[in-house]
Design a protein around this motif. Structure first.
Motif, short mmCIF file in Angstrom:
data_model
loop_
_atom_site.label_atom_id
_atom_site.label_comp_id
_atom_site.label_asym_id
_atom_site.label_seq_id
_atom_site.Cartn_x
_atom_site.Cartn_y
_atom_site.Cartn_z
N GLN A 45 -27.24 -8.63 -18.53
CA GLN A 45 -28.19 -8.45 -19.63
C GLN A 45 -29.48 -9.20 -19.32
O GLN A 45 -29.46 -10.41 -19.08
CB GLN A 45 -27.59 -8.95 -20.95
CG GLN A 45 -28.49 -8.64 -22.13
CD GLN A 45 -27.88 -9.04 -23.47
OE1 GLN A 45 -27.20 -10.06 -23.56
NE2 GLN A 45 -28.14 -8.24 -24.49
N GLU A 59 -27.98 -12.29 -17.45
CA GLU A 59 -26.70 -12.96 -17.64
C GLU A 59 -25.58 -12.01 -17.23
O GLU A 59 -25.53 -10.87 -17.68
CB GLU A 59 -26.50 -13.37 -19.11
CG GLU A 59 -25.13 -14.00 -19.34
CD GLU A 59 -24.91 -14.50 -20.77
OE1 GLU A 59 -25.77 -14.28 -21.64
OE2 GLU A 59 -23.85 -15.12 -21.00
N ARG A 63 -16.43 -7.49 -17.63
CA ARG A 63 -15.72 -6.41 -18.32
C ARG A 63 -14.52 -6.03 -17.50
O ARG A 63 -14.51 -6.23 -16.29
CB ARG A 63 -16.61 -5.15 -18.46
CG ARG A 63 -17.55 -5.17 -19.68
CD ARG A 63 -18.91 -5.71 -19.29
NE ARG A 63 -19.82 -5.80 -20.43
CZ ARG A 63 -19.85 -6.83 -21.30
NH1 ARG A 63 -19.02 -7.84 -21.16
NH2 ARG A 63 -20.71 -6.85 -22.30
N ASN A 118 -21.26 -17.36 -16.86
CA ASN A 118 -20.52 -18.14 -17.86
C ASN A 118 -19.32 -18.82 -17.23
O ASN A 118 -18.53 -18.18 -16.53
CB ASN A 118 -20.01 -17.22 -18.98
CG ASN A 118 -21.14 -16.65 -19.80
OD1 ASN A 118 -21.68 -17.32 -20.68
ND2 ASN A 118 -21.53 -15.41 -19.50
N ASP A 180 -24.72 -22.78 -23.65
CA ASP A 180 -24.54 -21.51 -24.36
C ASP A 180 -24.19 -21.76 -25.82
O ASP A 180 -23.64 -22.80 -26.15
CB ASP A 180 -23.38 -20.77 -23.69
CG ASP A 180 -23.47 -19.26 -23.85
OD1 ASP A 180 -24.37 -18.79 -24.55
OD2 ASP A 180 -22.63 -18.57 -23.25
N GLU A 240 -32.16 -8.62 -31.90
CA GLU A 240 -31.98 -7.19 -32.14
C GLU A 240 -33.17 -6.51 -32.79
O GLU A 240 -33.29 -5.29 -32.75
CB GLU A 240 -30.74 -6.97 -33.03
CG GLU A 240 -29.44 -7.36 -32.34
CD GLU A 240 -28.20 -7.05 -33.17
OE1 GLU A 240 -28.35 -6.64 -34.33
OE2 GLU A 240 -27.09 -7.23 -32.64
N PHE A 259 -29.96 -7.00 -27.68
CA PHE A 259 -29.92 -5.54 -27.65
C PHE A 259 -31.30 -4.92 -27.83
O PHE A 259 -31.55 -3.81 -27.39
CB PHE A 259 -28.97 -5.01 -28.73
CG PHE A 259 -27.52 -5.35 -28.52
CD1 PHE A 259 -27.07 -5.89 -27.31
CD2 PHE A 259 -26.58 -5.11 -29.53
CE1 PHE A 259 -25.72 -6.19 -27.12
CE2 PHE A 259 -25.23 -5.40 -29.34
CZ PHE A 259 -24.81 -5.95 -28.14
P1 C2E Z 1 -21.97 -15.24 -24.49
O1 C2E Z 1 -22.01 -15.88 -23.15
O2 C2E Z 1 -22.57 -15.96 -25.62
O3 C2E Z 1 -22.63 -13.82 -24.26
C1 C2E Z 1 -23.39 -13.15 -25.21
C2 C2E Z 1 -22.59 -12.05 -25.88
O4 C2E Z 1 -23.40 -11.47 -26.89
C3 C2E Z 1 -22.21 -10.91 -24.96
O5 C2E Z 1 -20.98 -10.38 -25.43
C4 C2E Z 1 -23.33 -9.91 -25.20
O6 C2E Z 1 -22.99 -8.58 -24.91
C5 C2E Z 1 -23.53 -10.09 -26.68
N1 C2E Z 1 -24.88 -9.71 -27.08
C6 C2E Z 1 -26.02 -9.75 -26.35
N2 C2E Z 1 -27.07 -9.35 -27.05
C7 C2E Z 1 -26.62 -9.06 -28.29
C8 C2E Z 1 -27.25 -8.58 -29.49
O7 C2E Z 1 -28.45 -8.36 -29.56
N3 C2E Z 1 -26.44 -8.41 -30.57
C9 C2E Z 1 -25.10 -8.64 -30.53
N4 C2E Z 1 -24.39 -8.43 -31.63
N5 C2E Z 1 -24.47 -9.10 -29.41
C10 C2E Z 1 -25.23 -9.29 -28.32
P2 C2E Z 1 -19.77 -10.09 -24.46
O8 C2E Z 1 -20.25 -9.49 -23.19
O9 C2E Z 1 -18.74 -9.38 -25.26
O10 C2E Z 1 -19.26 -11.55 -24.10
C11 C2E Z 1 -18.66 -12.34 -25.08
C12 C2E Z 1 -18.40 -13.72 -24.56
O11 C2E Z 1 -17.41 -13.69 -23.53
C13 C2E Z 1 -19.60 -14.38 -23.90
O12 C2E Z 1 -20.44 -14.91 -24.90
C14 C2E Z 1 -18.94 -15.42 -23.06
O13 C2E Z 1 -18.64 -16.56 -23.83
C15 C2E Z 1 -17.66 -14.75 -22.65
N6 C2E Z 1 -17.80 -14.24 -21.27
C16 C2E Z 1 -18.43 -13.15 -20.83
N7 C2E Z 1 -18.36 -13.05 -19.50
C17 C2E Z 1 -17.66 -14.12 -19.07
C18 C2E Z 1 -17.25 -14.59 -17.78
O14 C2E Z 1 -17.55 -14.02 -16.73
N8 C2E Z 1 -16.53 -15.76 -17.75
C19 C2E Z 1 -16.21 -16.44 -18.90
N9 C2E Z 1 -15.50 -17.57 -18.77
N10 C2E Z 1 -16.58 -16.02 -20.11
C20 C2E Z 1 -17.30 -14.88 -20.21
#
Ligand code: C2E
Ligand code: MG
Ligand code: MG
Ligand code: MG
Length: 282
Positions: A45, A59, A63, A118, A180, A240, A259
């Motif tokens: 992103q 970032e 998935r 992350n 974060d 957003e 987004f």
């Molecule tokens: P995060 O690191 O705080 O990542 C931001 C999350 O917010 C991401 O969800 C992203 O898709 C979402 N997001 C970004 N922009 C917006 C927006 O405008 N509106 C809304 N509603 N959401 C937005 P995602 O991809 O589902 O990831 C969720 C969490 O999972 C991440 O939060 C992070 O804590 C964790 N994560 C993701 N990838 C990894 C990874 O490779 N390793 C680890 N340990 N954790 C991960």
């Protein structure tokens, strides 16, 4: 099975569907296989600097391309992976893949893009985490300055001394560090004084609140103020709407991710997004 198409475009399981024991065992066995058989994938992103009108970084967000269930988001399998010890091979995979992709972007001319990764607190608490982070950086020969490690605020409270030492070690090697979801845990603005981090990421919940509270957010003001006071950069997550952008700019926060600009997308779309941005500013 009851599924709803989530906001991020992947399947979310309805919250009322508590995973049964069997389902859980199934999923963790499948996850083991997934790691080995390359079913994990990274989406990226963009992070936008609105003052200079450019993409400063991306970032990496993991998935799982599940053979039957579709594209699963990290909220579905990261907590499970943390409980089952699978977070360690996942972290290794994510770090390696992010560095491999960064090397590839650099070869194709994208040379000032940061890639943020992350890192789970469980991973960061490992004694050898610094080595595990440096290994893929060396393997793929990417500048350490082009990799940013995202850690969460609660780490800062756990075992502050050892966390500080690791953060310092990573900084010494040139990596960047961000915090974060800032502001959501034990609010520890004072910890920032002791942590040599580069960036604070304002949690999306505060950005969302702007819509109801109007342009003024005392929390965002406080975070921006203290971050600036310590000489750190600030980035707002989950942006957003144009209203939120306006309000964040008024708070003095000018780097954003959300987004409104782009959802997390596959690597090849990142390149197209950046090229389109560059054309737009010509
Ligand atoms: P995060 O690191 O705080 O990542 C931001 C999350 O917010 C991401 O969800 C992203 O898709 C979402 N997001 C970004 N922009 C917006 C927006 O405008 N509106 C809304 N509603 N959401 C937005 P995602 O991809 O589902 O990831 C969720 C969490 O999972 C991440 O939060 C992070 O804590 C964790 N994560 C993701 N990838 C990894 C990874 O490779 N390793 C680890 N340990 N954790 C991960
Ligand atoms: Mg993050
Ligand atoms: Mg976050
Ligand atoms: Mg989060």
């Amino acid at each position: 099975q009851v599924k709803a198409q989530g906001k991020n475009g992947f399947m979310r399981y309805a919250p009322e569907m508590h995973r049964s024991h069997c389902e859980r065992v199934d999923l963790s066995n499948e996850l083991r296989i997934a790691i080995e058989s390359n079913q994990l994938t990274l989406h990226y992103q963009p992070q936008i600097d609105l003052v200079h009108g450019r993409v400063t970084g991306v970032e990496a967000l993991v998935r799982w391309q599940h053979p039957e269930r579709g594209l699963l988001g990290p909220n579905i399998f990261i907590p499970l992976a943390e409980e089952e010890g699978l977070i360690f091979p996942i972290s290794d995979w994510v770090l390696n893949e992010a560095c491999r992709q960064q090397a590839s972007w650099r070869r194709s001319g994208l040379t000032d893009l940061k890639v943020a990764v992350n890192i789970s607190p469980l991973e960061f608490n490992r004694a050898d985490v610094v080595e595990r982070i440096l290994l893929p950086i060396r393997t793929h020969q990417v500048p350490p300055e082009s990799i940013e490690i995202e850690i969460t605020e609660n780490l800062l409270m756990d075992d502050a001394e050892s966390v500080i030492a690791k953060v310092q070690e990573l900084r010494k090697h040139g990596l960047r560090i961000s915090i974060d979801d800032f502001g959501t845990r034990y609010s520890s603005l004072n910890y920032l004084r002791r942590f040599p981090v580069n960036t604070v990421k304002i949690d999306q919940s505060f950005v969302r609140d702007l819509d109801s509270t109007g342009r003024q957010s005392p929390v965002i003001s406080a975070i921006v103020g203290i971050a600036r006071g310590f000489g750190l950069s600030v980035l707002a997550e989950g942006v957003e709407t144009a209203f939120q952008i306006e309000a964040l700019l008024q708070h003095g926060c000018d780097v954003m991710q959300g987004f409104h600009f782009s959802r997390p997308v596959p690597a090849d779309e990142v390149q197209r997004y950046i090229e389109a941005q560059a054309l737009a500013t010509l």
